[in-house]
Write an enzyme that holds these catalytic residues in place. Sequence first.
Site, short mmCIF file in Angstrom:
data_model
loop_
_atom_site.label_atom_id
_atom_site.label_comp_id
_atom_site.label_asym_id
_atom_site.label_seq_id
_atom_site.Cartn_x
_atom_site.Cartn_y
_atom_site.Cartn_z
N LYS A 47 68.18 87.91 -14.79
CA LYS A 47 66.73 88.17 -14.79
C LYS A 47 66.29 88.74 -16.13
O LYS A 47 67.13 89.19 -16.92
CB LYS A 47 66.39 89.16 -13.66
CG LYS A 47 67.04 90.53 -13.82
CD LYS A 47 66.84 91.39 -12.57
CE LYS A 47 67.52 92.74 -12.73
NZ LYS A 47 67.53 93.50 -11.46
N ARG A 143 62.80 99.97 -1.19
CA ARG A 143 62.06 99.11 -2.12
C ARG A 143 61.69 97.83 -1.37
O ARG A 143 60.55 97.66 -0.96
CB ARG A 143 62.90 98.83 -3.37
CG ARG A 143 62.17 98.04 -4.43
CD ARG A 143 62.95 97.97 -5.73
NE ARG A 143 64.26 97.30 -5.61
CZ ARG A 143 65.07 97.09 -6.63
NH1 ARG A 143 64.73 97.47 -7.85
NH2 ARG A 143 66.23 96.49 -6.45
N TYR A 276 52.36 105.06 -41.49
CA TYR A 276 51.16 105.50 -40.76
C TYR A 276 51.22 106.99 -40.46
O TYR A 276 52.28 107.53 -40.15
CB TYR A 276 51.06 104.76 -39.42
CG TYR A 276 50.59 103.34 -39.52
CD1 TYR A 276 49.37 103.03 -40.11
CD2 TYR A 276 51.35 102.31 -38.97
CE1 TYR A 276 48.93 101.71 -40.17
CE2 TYR A 276 50.92 101.00 -39.02
CZ TYR A 276 49.70 100.71 -39.63
OH TYR A 276 49.28 99.42 -39.67
N MET A 325 54.23 98.01 -35.90
CA MET A 325 54.33 96.91 -34.93
C MET A 325 55.35 95.86 -35.39
O MET A 325 56.11 95.33 -34.58
CB MET A 325 52.96 96.27 -34.71
CG MET A 325 52.97 95.23 -33.61
SD MET A 325 51.39 94.42 -33.36
CE MET A 325 50.53 95.59 -32.35
C1 LIG Z 1 68.86 93.97 -11.38
C2 LIG Z 1 69.63 93.95 -10.11
C3 LIG Z 1 71.04 93.89 -10.14
C4 LIG Z 1 71.85 94.02 -11.42
O1 LIG Z 1 71.95 95.39 -11.77
P1 LIG Z 1 72.92 95.89 -12.94
O2 LIG Z 1 72.90 97.37 -12.77
O3 LIG Z 1 72.34 95.44 -14.22
O4 LIG Z 1 74.25 95.31 -12.69
C5 LIG Z 1 71.70 93.73 -8.95
N1 LIG Z 1 71.02 93.65 -7.77
C6 LIG Z 1 69.68 93.75 -7.71
C7 LIG Z 1 69.00 93.67 -6.38
C8 LIG Z 1 68.94 93.91 -8.87
O5 LIG Z 1 67.62 94.02 -8.80
#
Ligand SMILES: *Cc1c(COP(=O)(O)O)cnc(C)c1O
Length: 395
Positions: A47, A143, A276, A325
Amino acid sequence: MFITKEKNSYICKNRAWVEINLDNLEHNISEIRKIIYKDCKIMAVVKANAYGHGMVEISEKLLELGIDDFAVATLDEGIYLRKNGITGNILILGYTSLKYVDVILKYDLIQTIVDYDYATEISKLNISRKLKAHLKINTGMNRIGEDYNQLSNIQKIYKMDNIRVLGIFTHLSVADSSREDDIQFTKCQIDKFYNLILALKKQGYPLGKIHLQSSYGLLNYPELRVDYVRTGIIMYGIHSDKNIQTKVKLDLKPVLSLKARITSIRNIQKGDFVGYGRTYLANCSMRIATVSVGYADGYPRDLSLKRVKVFVRNQYAEVIGRICMDQLMIDISNIENIKVGDIVTLIGNRKLISAERVASNSKTITNELLSRLGSRLEYITITSKKKTINKDYVV
Ligand SMILES: *Cc1c(COP(=O)(O)O)cnc(C)c1O
């Protein structure tokens, strides 16, 4: 080292870029495989553009290494992987609006069932095929997930017409902690999950794949029997935070480096200001350089005025003044032979510029630092393996 692949090669390595070391990715995967059971697979969490590493390049390499299960956060990420030829299972870990259920089916993605109501909505849809799904169970994170004690709801989901449950999972909320009460909390989460699994199993429900550990869940609770470990951050060869102690320790090698170039060099005098806000005042004559990277590229502005280091010509140099930036300035008074065009490493495989160090300097974890690396960066992947070498691109 050889560059194997690059986006936009005509501009590559021109201004600011991410360099991905595929040998190190391979090494980290073999380290993870050493500590998981034979029948357990890695579900690679790619992700957020593979935590800023480039999700297509990373996933392609993982496929080559025999990993064919991926996790993303959103529908768009799943589609992007498919459009770039990534095969295998792709689980969307987050909520997807059911307006797009046809798209989930079209791209053969697996959707997380976020709770009973969501499942009920799916069951009412008029769809041509069953939606592949993993059922998320809430065991204390609060969650997403159907609550672990709602057994009859969970059983109903397994029986719903439109849903093909291929897996069931939960998420641990303090698996990274070695505090006694946190360990108790985690054990309690684990018990809630396995008790549910047992109850379902007894009644003959086809559970599908079982999983609950992300990186720290694996490193601290490696004994759990599961079908998958959902590893993100450790695949990329780093820890979330440099202060975390874990039960199992892996020899990890960072996959990513953030690099940019020296664009301008000047001498300044005592009493001159830099950047800046006139926040940096020279108290002697100095030689300074400008570097072609800034906070819009994901190098946090919050690192300004903290005497943080970058690496250039085999030495550390200090960032001075406020980070802009698109650019920042460094003190090169003590470094010989610097010239415009020299490469500056801002995040990389050295102590004072490690992702862990840079993240802690900006009061965050590496997951955030790396996943926020900007879309403006160029990407190159390197490997020592002579596969697709173009001689022009020897680093
Ligand atoms: C992002 C995520 C992971 C991976 O987590 P890491 O700590 O980077 O290994 C695993 N399971 C879920 C549900 C996540 O949202």
